[in-house]
Motif scaffolding. Sequence first.
Motif, PDB file in Angstrom:
ATOM      1  N   UNK A   3       0.492  -1.290  -0.158  1.00 31.02           N
ATOM      2  CA  UNK A   3      -0.064   0.033   0.362  1.00 31.02           C
ATOM      3  C   UNK A   3       0.494   1.163   0.092  1.00 31.02           C
ATOM      4  N   UNK A   4       1.907   1.099   0.693  1.00 36.02           N
ATOM      5  CA  UNK A   4       3.484   1.965   0.116  1.00 36.02           C
ATOM      6  C   UNK A   4       4.479   2.007  -1.258  1.00 36.02           C
ATOM      7  N   UNK A   5       4.857   2.481  -1.175  1.00 41.27           N
ATOM      8  CA  UNK A   5       6.106   2.675  -2.042  1.00 41.27           C
ATOM      9  C   UNK A   5       7.600   2.938  -1.858  1.00 41.27           C
ATOM     10  N   UNK A   6       8.288   1.663  -2.317  1.00 43.57           N
ATOM     11  CA  UNK A   6       9.024   1.626  -1.335  1.00 43.57           C
ATOM     12  C   UNK A   6      10.276   2.292  -2.188  1.00 43.57           C
ATOM     13  N   UNK A   7       9.554   3.370  -3.056  1.00 37.44           N
ATOM     14  CA  UNK A   7      10.908   4.612  -3.406  1.00 37.44           C
ATOM     15  C   UNK A   7      10.923   5.753  -2.230  1.00 37.44           C
ATOM     16  N   UNK A   8       9.799   6.110  -2.178  1.00 40.95           N
ATOM     17  CA  UNK A   8       9.766   7.611  -0.758  1.00 40.95           C
ATOM     18  C   UNK A   8       8.552   6.743   0.260  1.00 40.95           C
ATOM     19  N   UNK A   9       7.962   6.036   0.684  1.00 42.76           N
ATOM     20  CA  UNK A   9       7.213   5.944   1.590  1.00 42.76           C
ATOM     21  C   UNK A   9       5.882   6.084   1.304  1.00 42.76           C
ATOM     22  N   UNK A  10       5.422   6.679   0.291  1.00 45.27           N
ATOM     23  CA  UNK A  10       3.993   7.407   0.682  1.00 45.27           C
ATOM     24  C   UNK A  10       2.688   6.489   0.179  1.00 45.27           C
ATOM     25  N   UNK A  11       2.147   6.681   0.756  1.00 42.95           N
ATOM     26  CA  UNK A  11       0.613   5.751   0.643  1.00 42.95           C
ATOM     27  C   UNK A  11       0.892   5.568  -0.964  1.00 42.95           C
ATOM     28  N   UNK A  12      -0.150   4.743  -1.824  1.00 44.86           N
ATOM     29  CA  UNK A  12      -0.376   4.597  -3.275  1.00 44.86           C
ATOM     30  C   UNK A  12      -1.769   4.901  -3.416  1.00 44.86           C
TER      31      UNK A  12
END
Length: 211
Positions: A3-12
């Motif tokens: 549910x989050x990006x492994x690049x920047x940790x933001x909720x997709x």
Amino acid sequence: FEGTSIVDGKVVHNGSTVQQLPPIIGPDQLLSLGNPPYIDSDGYTFVLDASAMAAVDDMYKENTQLLRGFSVKLEDQADPLTYQFYVITSASYDAVLDRLSCSVDLSGPVPSNFVGSGAIMVSLVPHFLRVITNGVHDSFPTDSEIQVRFDVAKVDPNTGLPGTTLGWTFDANDLNGDQWDFIRMEIEFEIELDVTAARPGLDHLRMSYEF
């Protein structure tokens, strides 16, 4: 962390809606009473065929309480934009029939009221984090962001407190490289300065790990 990006940790999210995770079960066509998937006679329990679940998801059969906060989704096969989520409040597993019974929130929408122009499809959808805005689940203000990051540590044998840490990471898979004693997470909200603007929150965040 799903549910989050492994690049920047933001909720997709797709615009103003949180991106849905792949279902654990389904989508399968809703059938009549006694033929899963179906709505049981109480009107608020979905009975699902669990035989097609991936082996990695067997933990939900072994511990059905892990399904609390997940959703059963009804969707119009002819119009995928017509759908409704029903939040699971409790569940049980029948090992003989290989079925999951998922009871949903009595204060939520009534499952039998869902109407579609085509076949009604049923899915069991996980939510490891659930964004809520103005009381609406999965609603995401377009000018906001939510970022999640993790850190782990080993115990200091002299103090019993956290000692050596891995360091902050956006990718929860990084935590799997060693045996750790402590875990922490940080959640950062980027919101509008306008006090009248909608502000997202988290209904829950759940992280599974092995002791």
